[in-house]
Enzyme design. Structure first.
Site, PDB file in Angstrom:
ATOM      1  N   GLY A  15       0.836  -1.214   0.000  1.00  0.00           N
ATOM      2  CA  GLY A  15       0.000   0.000   0.000  1.00  0.00           C
ATOM      3  C   GLY A  15       0.865   1.256   0.000  1.00  0.00           C
ATOM      4  N   ARG A  76       1.012  -4.910  -5.763  1.00  0.00           N
ATOM      5  CA  ARG A  76       1.173  -6.165  -5.043  1.00  0.00           C
ATOM      6  C   ARG A  76       1.452  -7.213  -6.124  1.00  0.00           C
ATOM      7  NH1 ARG A  76      -3.005  -3.678  -1.551  1.00  0.00           N
ATOM      8  NH2 ARG A  76      -1.876  -3.110   0.336  1.00  0.00           N
ATOM      9  N   ASP A 107       5.749  -5.108   5.973  1.00  0.00           N
ATOM     10  CA  ASP A 107       6.305  -6.432   6.289  1.00  0.00           C
ATOM     11  C   ASP A 107       6.333  -7.365   5.079  1.00  0.00           C
ATOM     12  OD1 ASP A 107       6.994  -6.083   8.915  1.00  0.00           O
ATOM     13  OD2 ASP A 107       5.125  -6.888   9.732  1.00  0.00           O
ATOM     14  N   THR A 129       4.192   2.559   5.698  1.00  0.00           N
ATOM     15  CA  THR A 129       2.787   2.123   5.753  1.00  0.00           C
ATOM     16  C   THR A 129       2.036   3.019   6.723  1.00  0.00           C
ATOM     17  OG1 THR A 129       1.247   0.411   6.533  1.00  0.00           O
ATOM     18  CG2 THR A 129       3.469   0.280   7.403  1.00  0.00           C
ATOM     19  N   ASP A 131      -0.259   2.074   8.513  1.00  0.00           N
ATOM     20  CA  ASP A 131      -0.819   1.250   9.596  1.00  0.00           C
ATOM     21  C   ASP A 131       0.017   1.236  10.883  1.00  0.00           C
ATOM     22  OD1 ASP A 131      -2.725   0.561   7.703  1.00  0.00           O
ATOM     23  OD2 ASP A 131      -1.760  -1.330   7.184  1.00  0.00           O
ATOM     24  N   ASP A 133       2.187  -0.798  11.660  1.00  0.00           N
ATOM     25  CA  ASP A 133       2.144  -2.171  12.168  1.00  0.00           C
ATOM     26  C   ASP A 133       3.434  -2.948  11.931  1.00  0.00           C
ATOM     27  OD1 ASP A 133       1.926  -2.316   9.434  1.00  0.00           O
ATOM     28  OD2 ASP A 133       0.297  -3.771   9.415  1.00  0.00           O
ATOM     29  N   ARG A 175      -5.693  -2.165   8.663  1.00  0.00           N
ATOM     30  CA  ARG A 175      -5.646  -3.617   8.428  1.00  0.00           C
ATOM     31  C   ARG A 175      -5.889  -4.355   9.753  1.00  0.00           C
ATOM     32  NH1 ARG A 175      -2.991  -6.335   3.775  1.00  0.00           N
ATOM     33  NH2 ARG A 175      -2.053  -4.348   3.273  1.00  0.00           N
TER      34      ARG A 175
HETATM   35  P1  ADP Z   1       3.151  -4.598   2.683  1.00  0.00           P
HETATM   36  O1  ADP Z   1       4.533  -4.535   2.150  1.00  0.00           O
HETATM   37  O2  ADP Z   1       2.528  -3.237   2.834  1.00  0.00           O
HETATM   38  O3  ADP Z   1       3.041  -5.467   3.926  1.00  0.00           O
HETATM   39  P2  ADP Z   1       1.943  -6.748   1.105  1.00  0.00           P
HETATM   40  O4  ADP Z   1       1.807  -7.697   2.250  1.00  0.00           O
HETATM   41  O5  ADP Z   1       0.807  -6.641   0.140  1.00  0.00           O
HETATM   42  O6  ADP Z   1       2.218  -5.259   1.560  1.00  0.00           O
HETATM   43  O7  ADP Z   1       3.265  -7.169   0.320  1.00  0.00           O
HETATM   44  C1  ADP Z   1       3.718  -6.427  -0.793  1.00  0.00           C
HETATM   45  C2  ADP Z   1       4.389  -7.336  -1.780  1.00  0.00           C
HETATM   46  O8  ADP Z   1       5.546  -7.944  -1.177  1.00  0.00           O
HETATM   47  C3  ADP Z   1       3.558  -8.524  -2.245  1.00  0.00           C
HETATM   48  O9  ADP Z   1       2.647  -8.187  -3.266  1.00  0.00           O
HETATM   49  C4  ADP Z   1       4.632  -9.460  -2.768  1.00  0.00           C
HETATM   50  O10 ADP Z   1       5.069  -9.064  -4.055  1.00  0.00           O
HETATM   51  C5  ADP Z   1       5.759  -9.213  -1.762  1.00  0.00           C
HETATM   52  N1  ADP Z   1       5.727 -10.273  -0.739  1.00  0.00           N
HETATM   53  C6  ADP Z   1       4.822 -10.417   0.249  1.00  0.00           C
HETATM   54  N2  ADP Z   1       5.054 -11.536   0.966  1.00  0.00           N
HETATM   55  C7  ADP Z   1       6.126 -12.130   0.381  1.00  0.00           C
HETATM   56  C8  ADP Z   1       6.868 -13.345   0.632  1.00  0.00           C
HETATM   57  N3  ADP Z   1       6.539 -14.175   1.625  1.00  0.00           N
HETATM   58  N4  ADP Z   1       7.929 -13.616  -0.162  1.00  0.00           N
HETATM   59  C9  ADP Z   1       8.262 -12.778  -1.174  1.00  0.00           C
HETATM   60  N5  ADP Z   1       7.610 -11.639  -1.465  1.00  0.00           N
HETATM   61  C10 ADP Z   1       6.559 -11.311  -0.709  1.00  0.00           C
HETATM   62  O1  F6P Z   2      -1.734  -1.252   4.540  1.00  0.00           O
HETATM   63  C1  F6P Z   2      -2.349  -0.033   4.234  1.00  0.00           C
HETATM   64  C2  F6P Z   2      -3.819  -0.238   3.997  1.00  0.00           C
HETATM   65  O2  F6P Z   2      -4.397   1.002   3.643  1.00  0.00           O
HETATM   66  C3  F6P Z   2      -4.588  -0.876   5.165  1.00  0.00           C
HETATM   67  O3  F6P Z   2      -4.885   0.061   6.184  1.00  0.00           O
HETATM   68  C4  F6P Z   2      -5.796  -1.425   4.458  1.00  0.00           C
HETATM   69  O4  F6P Z   2      -6.305  -2.541   5.152  1.00  0.00           O
HETATM   70  C5  F6P Z   2      -5.233  -1.858   3.116  1.00  0.00           C
HETATM   71  O5  F6P Z   2      -4.025  -1.134   2.926  1.00  0.00           O
HETATM   72  C6  F6P Z   2      -6.164  -1.586   1.964  1.00  0.00           C
HETATM   73  O6  F6P Z   2      -5.577  -2.121   0.819  1.00  0.00           O
HETATM   74  P1  F6P Z   2      -6.145  -1.836  -0.656  1.00  0.00           P
HETATM   75  O7  F6P Z   2      -5.645  -0.487  -1.076  1.00  0.00           O
HETATM   76  O8  F6P Z   2      -5.562  -2.938  -1.467  1.00  0.00           O
HETATM   77  O9  F6P Z   2      -7.628  -1.844  -0.569  1.00  0.00           O
END
Ligand code: ADP
Ligand code: F6P
Length: 325
Positions: A15, A76, A107, A129, A131, A133, A175
């Site tokens: 995000g 993503r 994360d 982020t 969040d 978090d 989230r």
């Molecule tokens: P954030 O980075 O905000 O936590 P996401 O959880 O959507 O957001 O993760 C962002 C991107 O990081 C994912 O779309 C994917 O490309 C990559 N990613 C997430 N988890 C993994 C993983 N276990 N191994 C490799 N890449 C990952």
């Molecule tokens: O991680 C940031 C965030 O805005 C969260 O607060 C929310 O749950 C999520 O992303 C929403 O994701 P999307 O933009 O894919 O709807």
């Protein structure tokens, strides 16, 4: 022997968050100042895999520090979760001569960064982020702007809610974390805050509180509902109205919380963390996350950082209850 880094790339992933542009700017300009070649990667790991990569100079990051979102776009990328996708990403780094990478995200993005580090690309994560978090750090880029945006929106809802002597249920993002909700609860003076971390208020108790507040002469009730709490905001508002007879509206603030010009706090942390990430790469470091801990910028091993746990402040939660009487 310390690996000499000549070419640094930067991407944003997951995000978007206000302040990501300030972080990109800091990475690009610090890297240029250290004599490195710099590349921007569009659309997170998608752009890395597909080679959507371009050289950046100082002018490319002019006039972006004040802008919300991310000029590199974000995405993503499902493919990057697979070993094949990660190998394609590492191979693309080699094609462009990228030996150092800064990943700005949460994360999930750091899990991807760790995989790239294992494939020989020196990689550093920067926490971005709204969040808040990410366990290893007290601050994540975007949080301050998001909370201020939520606060201003909720102030406006309060104006109309008070005029109509209504109850408002306002859902904020986060989230699975309740940081934005807890802050909004305190800074907006909410009557109750529903958090994923504290599932200890039943609907009946909440409704009783609203009735008691009316009997005390309160003109309105403001309930902040975190996105990750078990309560559905619209259903909760309907139930409150049905039982109490008080006109009740639900507002889901949604993505407006992710946009907007970053606050000074976000711009400052983003600038410091972006520069710190480049300096780690220049020292030959890899597989680290930049963090802000107890007033200092520090860094942690990504695996260690991902294992850490954090929770909302008990003190703030108690305060939100005390101040709502
Ligand atoms: P954030 O980075 O905000 O936590 P996401 O959880 O959507 O957001 O993760 C962002 C991107 O990081 C994912 O779309 C994917 O490309 C990559 N990613 C997430 N988890 C993994 C993983 N276990 N191994 C490799 N890449 C990952
Ligand atoms: O991680 C940031 C965030 O805005 C969260 O607060 C929310 O749950 C999520 O992303 C929403 O994701 P999307 O933009 O894919 O709807």
């Amino acid at each position: 022997m310390t690996k000499q880094i000549n070419t640094i790339a930067v991407l944003t992933s997951g995000g978007d968050a206000p302040g990501m542009n300030a972080a990109i700017r800091a990475v690009v300009r610090t890297a240029l100042a250290r004599g490195k070649k710099v590349f921007g990667i569009n659309r997170g790991y998608n752009g890395l895999i597909s080679g959507d990569i371009f050289e950046m100079n100082s002018k490319d990051v002019s006039d972006i520090i004040q802008k919300g979102g991310t000029v590199l776009r974000t995405a993503r990328c499902k493919e990057f979760i697979t070993p094949e996708g990660q190998k394609r990403g590492a191979d693309m780094c080699k094609v462009f001569g990228i030996d150092g990478l800064v990943v700005i995200g949460g994360d999930g993005s750091f899990k991807g960064a760790e995989k790239l580090a294992n494939l020989g690309i020196n990689t550093i994560g920067v926490p971005g982020t709204i969040d808040l978090d990410i366990a290893c750090t007290d601050y994540t880029i975007g949080f301050d702007t998001a909370v201020n945006t939520a606060m201003e929106a909720i102030d406006k809802i309060r104006d109309t809610s008070t005029s109509h002597e209504r109850c408002s249920v306002v859902e904020v993002m986060g989230r699975d974390a309740g940081y934005i909700a807890l802050w909004a609860g305190i800074v907006n003076g909410a009557e109750a805050v529903l958090l994923p971390e504290k599932q200890n208020i039943t609907q009946e108790e909440l409704i009783k509180t609203i009735i008691q507040n009316r009997n005390k002469g309160k003109k309105h009730n403001l309930i902040i509902n975190a996105e990750g709490s078990p309560e559905d905001s619209v259903k909760l508002a309907n139930r409150i109205e049905e039982v109490t007879g008080i006109s009740t509206r639900a507002t889901i603030l949604g993505h407006l919380q992710r946009g907007g010009s970053p606050t000074a706090v976000d711009r400052m942390h983003a600038s410091m963390m972006g520069a710190y990430a480049v300096d780690l790469l220049c020292k030959g470091k890899s597989n680290r996350v930049v963090a802000f801990k107890e007033g200092k910028y520090v860094d942690y091993d990504i695996i260690e950082a991902l294992k850490m746990q954090k929770s909302i402040s008990e003190k703030r939660y108690e305060l939100s209850k005390i101040l709502s009487i």
